[in-house]
Design a protein around this motif. Structure first.
Motif, PDB file in Angstrom:
ATOM      1  N   LEU A 142       0.825  -1.207   0.000  1.00 58.35           N
ATOM      2  CA  LEU A 142       0.000   0.000   0.000  1.00 58.35           C
ATOM      3  C   LEU A 142       0.861   1.259   0.000  1.00 58.35           C
ATOM      4  CD1 LEU A 142      -2.779  -1.146   2.462  1.00 58.35           C
ATOM      5  CD2 LEU A 142      -3.209  -0.150   0.201  1.00 58.35           C
ATOM      6  N   ALA A 143       1.937   1.265   0.782  1.00 57.00           N
ATOM      7  CA  ALA A 143       2.821   2.431   0.810  1.00 57.00           C
ATOM      8  C   ALA A 143       3.444   2.672  -0.562  1.00 57.00           C
ATOM      9  CB  ALA A 143       3.908   2.238   1.868  1.00 57.00           C
ATOM     10  N   HIS A 173       0.818   4.221  -2.762  1.00 55.66           N
ATOM     11  CA  HIS A 173       0.643   5.632  -2.415  1.00 55.66           C
ATOM     12  C   HIS A 173       1.798   6.459  -2.970  1.00 55.66           C
ATOM     13  CE1 HIS A 173      -2.467   4.368   0.459  1.00 55.66           C
ATOM     14  NE2 HIS A 173      -2.773   5.655   0.609  1.00 55.66           N
ATOM     15  N   CYS A 219      -0.671   3.312   6.217  1.00 56.16           N
ATOM     16  CA  CYS A 219      -0.537   1.982   5.602  1.00 56.16           C
ATOM     17  C   CYS A 219      -0.192   0.924   6.645  1.00 56.16           C
ATOM     18  CB  CYS A 219       0.520   2.012   4.507  1.00 56.16           C
ATOM     19  SG  CYS A 219       0.075   3.055   3.097  1.00 56.16           S
ATOM     20  N   VAL A 223      -7.203   2.854  -1.474  1.00 53.34           N
ATOM     21  CA  VAL A 223      -7.235   1.738  -0.525  1.00 53.34           C
ATOM     22  C   VAL A 223      -8.377   0.781  -0.850  1.00 53.34           C
ATOM     23  CG1 VAL A 223      -7.460   1.109   1.905  1.00 53.34           C
ATOM     24  CG2 VAL A 223      -6.141   3.132   1.259  1.00 53.34           C
TER      25      VAL A 223
END
Length: 750
Positions: free
Chosen positions: A319-320, A323, A647, A670
């Motif tokens: 997720l990081a 992003h 995250c 997300v």
């Protein structure tokens, strides 16, 4: 078992399936689609850790099992290590007795083509310059001839090792990009002092021809030029391939792209495998659009296949990474997804050396080894502070490039020498020590003259008169540089009790080090790196406030690589590698992303830096720690863009199968991720996403605000586009943070 567990298990079963009989490992549905690609050109967009090698081995075995002749199949890998690894895996998984296709690098193909074109009479025979000294000698001859009419100091300066190396890189880049030297020089950020590169390139080519020699870059350059100019030569090499598979396609340069097109002709089907978000070798000629518009222009339409699942790290880091890269317009919008069974990667951020040392202490206390950890830096100058901190803490380490040890850096050793002179005045009578101090930073005077001058000064302890033969022929600026340097050296013994940071700052100012380093560097980024090294040394000296002798000893400590130690590497050097623990050091504005007053950050360069950051964070498996320096250094914008704390919370919620709501600043991103992995979480937008949300424009210094993650703070800097500014905020509980106002979850406090 909870409903969430059933959902994840069923989704995992949908993702994973048994692989081919040649390899009992499971393949994902996406991998099987690549293996079974029916026909035509194909693009495979593979995230970091997606199991490309496994997939491509199975693709080759599938083609062979379908009756394809191995002689009509070619696999091209980015470097020799990747080639050897692929060959080994292919040989292990292939049925006994099955003939296998060639697996090569571009340069090995170029070498074979050169031999064939020479045998057929299209190219004159030449020998490859095998030894580095042979290549360097030829480059020095070319530089010297190009500056035959210049004065001795200009010639000698151009022949310094770093500038000859810069010329070598220029020659290689001309050939990699198939560019005209003058056009390339103007496009890149070379110093005007390097304009002789243009003429020197032509001279170097003439010298190579006269000697019957070629360089490594010529292994592609010569056969490509021949094939593009000679239709008969093209006829002889085309038509023999049905399939070409190219790994790390995003990092190949113009000459490699054009050679690939020639080899493929109109018949071969090309499968390009890579990730546009990991294109980090622009300085070697790679282009971020290679897998998209450039591929379409060369080969036409293609079937697109994603390899979205990483087998390296967990949901929080995936997720990081998503992003972090979402701000790039040029690249892929493909999500990186953590495969079922991956480790639960823990994310964190910290400030300064204390956070780094604490992390390593906890790692070792948990029974883990130092050699499982890696510290990544944007540039080698930033590694100096890490090296010195680890030396002081007694923690073993190793460098990916041993020449980058602190005690081996000429500028560092000269600065240590200035401090040493302040503590040991007798060194003013040592001509060798004086020679060291007159050599770094350069005084723009020929070394032989400097050597003779130092011998005289060591004996006489007096500056020579205006008409002294030692100074004859020097320009006024050169005389000033030399005399100012000598005056400083005479002053230093009186300053021996100063704290090392104050003394070092005085030396740097007195010799105008920043200006000299910028003038002497071949490119602006090299100048920025050298100037940043000065800042790093002053900062480190400040930590030994009253012990200059200890600081000098630290700088001169002849340490060696420890195989059991923490690895220190640049991000570029870490491409394709991974570690259980990764600590990314130097996440400060101007360091990462890298920019300066003289080297501003364009939108294109920002995207390059963001791709480099994406590569850096995706090297971790179990733990990622992001570190900025604190103090006067502003945290990198990439910290906020990555939403690390957010995250991490999502990753923990997924691991616990929590039903509690999670506050997120990018709910659409997300939610898209959760949908792809077949999971559900209750998401709460961290800010009002409607038109009534806080506008990006109109922020003023002194204004109070609230950030969804960092809490309350005060705006202290507003800069950039007034309609979409970058603001710096002093948060009550999170220190100073630099934010892109339009992307940060902000609300004004009345």
């Amino acid at each position: 078992m909870s409903e969430g567990s059933h959902a994840e298990d069923s989704h995992a079963e949908a993702i994973l399936a048994e692989g081919s009989q040649a390899d009992s490992a499971a393949l994902t549905r996406e991998q099987r689609a690549v293996v079974g690609h029916a026909g035509g050109h194909a693009r495979v967009a593979a995230v970091a850790g997606a199991g490309k090698t496994t997939t491509l081995v199975q693709r080759v075995l599938h083609l062979l099992a379908s009756g394809e002749s191995p002689r009509r199949l070619l696999v091209l890998m980015f470097n020799r290590a990747a080639r050897d690894d692929f060959r080994d895996k292919l040989a292990r998984q292939a049925p006994a007795g099955v003939a296998l296709p060639e697996v090569r690098t571009f340069h090995s193909i170029g070498h074979r083509l050169t031999q064939s074109l020479t045998r057929w009479g299209f190219l004159p025979p030449r020998q490859l310059l095998q030894a580095d000294w042979q290549h360097e000698r030829l480059l020095r001859q070319a530089v010297a001839q190009s500056l035959a009419q210049a004065d001795a100091e200009t010639q000698e300066g151009a022949l310094e090792a770093e500038r000859v190396e810069a010329f070598a890189q220029f020659c290689d880049l001309v050939k990699a990009e198939m560019a005209e030297p003058a056009v390339l020089f103007e496009r890149l950020d070379y110093s005007p002092a390097e304009r002789h590169f243009i003429d020197a390139f032509a001279i170097a080519e003439s010298l190579l021809e006269a000697a019957g020699s070629i360089t490594y870059a010529d292994l592609l350059y010569r056969p490509l030029r021949c094939l593009e100019a000679e239709p008969e030569a093209r006829r002889r090499v085309q038509g023999y391939l049905n399939h070409v598979i190219v790994d790390e396609y995003q990092d190949i340069n113009e000459s490699q792209l054009r050679l690939l097109k020639l080899l493929a002709g109109e018949q071969a089907q090309v499968m390009a495998v890579g990730d546009a978000n990991q294109c980090i070798y622009e300085w070697r000629g790679a282009r971020a659009d290679a897998m998209q518009a450039r591929f379409d222009g060369l080969f036409g339409g293609a079937s697109d296949y994603p390899l979205s699942y990483t087998f390296r790290h967990g949901h929080a880091l995936a997720l990081a990474a998503n992003h972090a890269i979402r701000g790039n317009a040029q690249g892929s919008d493909q999500l990186c997804l953590a495969a079922p069974g991956n480790p639960q990667t823990r994310l964190g951020s910290g400030v300064g050396a204390a956070a780094l040392l604490d992390e390593l202490g906890r790692w070792q206390a948990g029974g883990r080894r130092h050699d499982e950890a890696c510290v990544l830096v944007r540039s080698w100058s930033l590694s100096v502070s890490v090296q010195l901190q680890l030396l002081r803490a007694g923690i073993p380490f190793r460098l990916a490039q041993e020449s980058r040890f602190v005690f081996r850096l000429p500028l560092v050793q000269a600065l240590a020498g200035y401090l040493q002179l302040a503590r040991e005045p007798h060194r003013l009578q040592d001509p060798a020590h004086l020679g060291l101090l007159f050599s770094q930073p350069t005084t723009f005077v020929a070394q032989e003259r400097v050597r003779r001058l130092c011998e005289v000064l060591a004996g006489s302890q007096q500056w020579p008169g205006r008409d002294d033969p030692l100074l004859a022929g020097l320009k006024p600026g050169q005389r000033r540089h030399l005399k100012r340097r000598w005056q400083l050296l005479c002053e230093l013994p009186r300053l021996g009790n100063w704290p090392p940071a104050k003394l070092l700052a005085h030396v740097i100012e007195a010799i105008d080090a920043e200006k000299v380093l910028r003038r002497s560097a071949s490119r602006r980024e090299k100048a920025d790196d050298d100037v940043r090294l000065l800042d790093v040394l002053i900062e480190q000296a400040g930590e030994l406030a009253n012990d200059p002798d200890a600081f000098i000893e630290l700088l001169r400590n002849p340490v060696e690589n420890r195989p059991d130690g923490v690895l220190i590497s640049t991000v570029h050097g870490a491409k394709g590698l991974e570690w259980p623990l990764v600590m990314l050091w130097g996440l400060n504005e101007e360091d990462f992303p890298h920019f300066s007053r003289d080297n501003p950050l364009s939108p294109q360069r920002l995207e390059e830096e963001r791709r480099l950051y994406y590569v850096a964070i995706t090297r971790a498996r179990e733990r990622l720690l992001l570190l900025h320096d604190g103090g006067e250094h502003r945290p990198s914008r990439f910290l906020a863009e990555s939403a690390v704390a957010e995250c991490e919370r999502i990753g923990q919620a997924l691991a616990r199968e929590s039903e509690a709501s999670v506050s997120v600043s990018e709910p659409a991103l997300v939610a898209r991720y959760l949908e792809r992995i077949g999971r559900q979480l209750a998401l709460t937008p961290a800010r009002d996403m409607s038109a009534a949300a806080t506008p990006a424009a109109g922020w003023r210094v002194g204004e109070r605000l609230h950030h969804a993650n960092f809490g309350a703070g005060e705006v202290v800097v507003v800069e950039g586009d007034p309609a979409d500014p970058v603001i710096e905020v002093r948060f009550e509980g999170a220190g100073r943070r630099r934010l892109i106002a339009s992307r940060a979850p902000l609300a004004r406090i009345a």
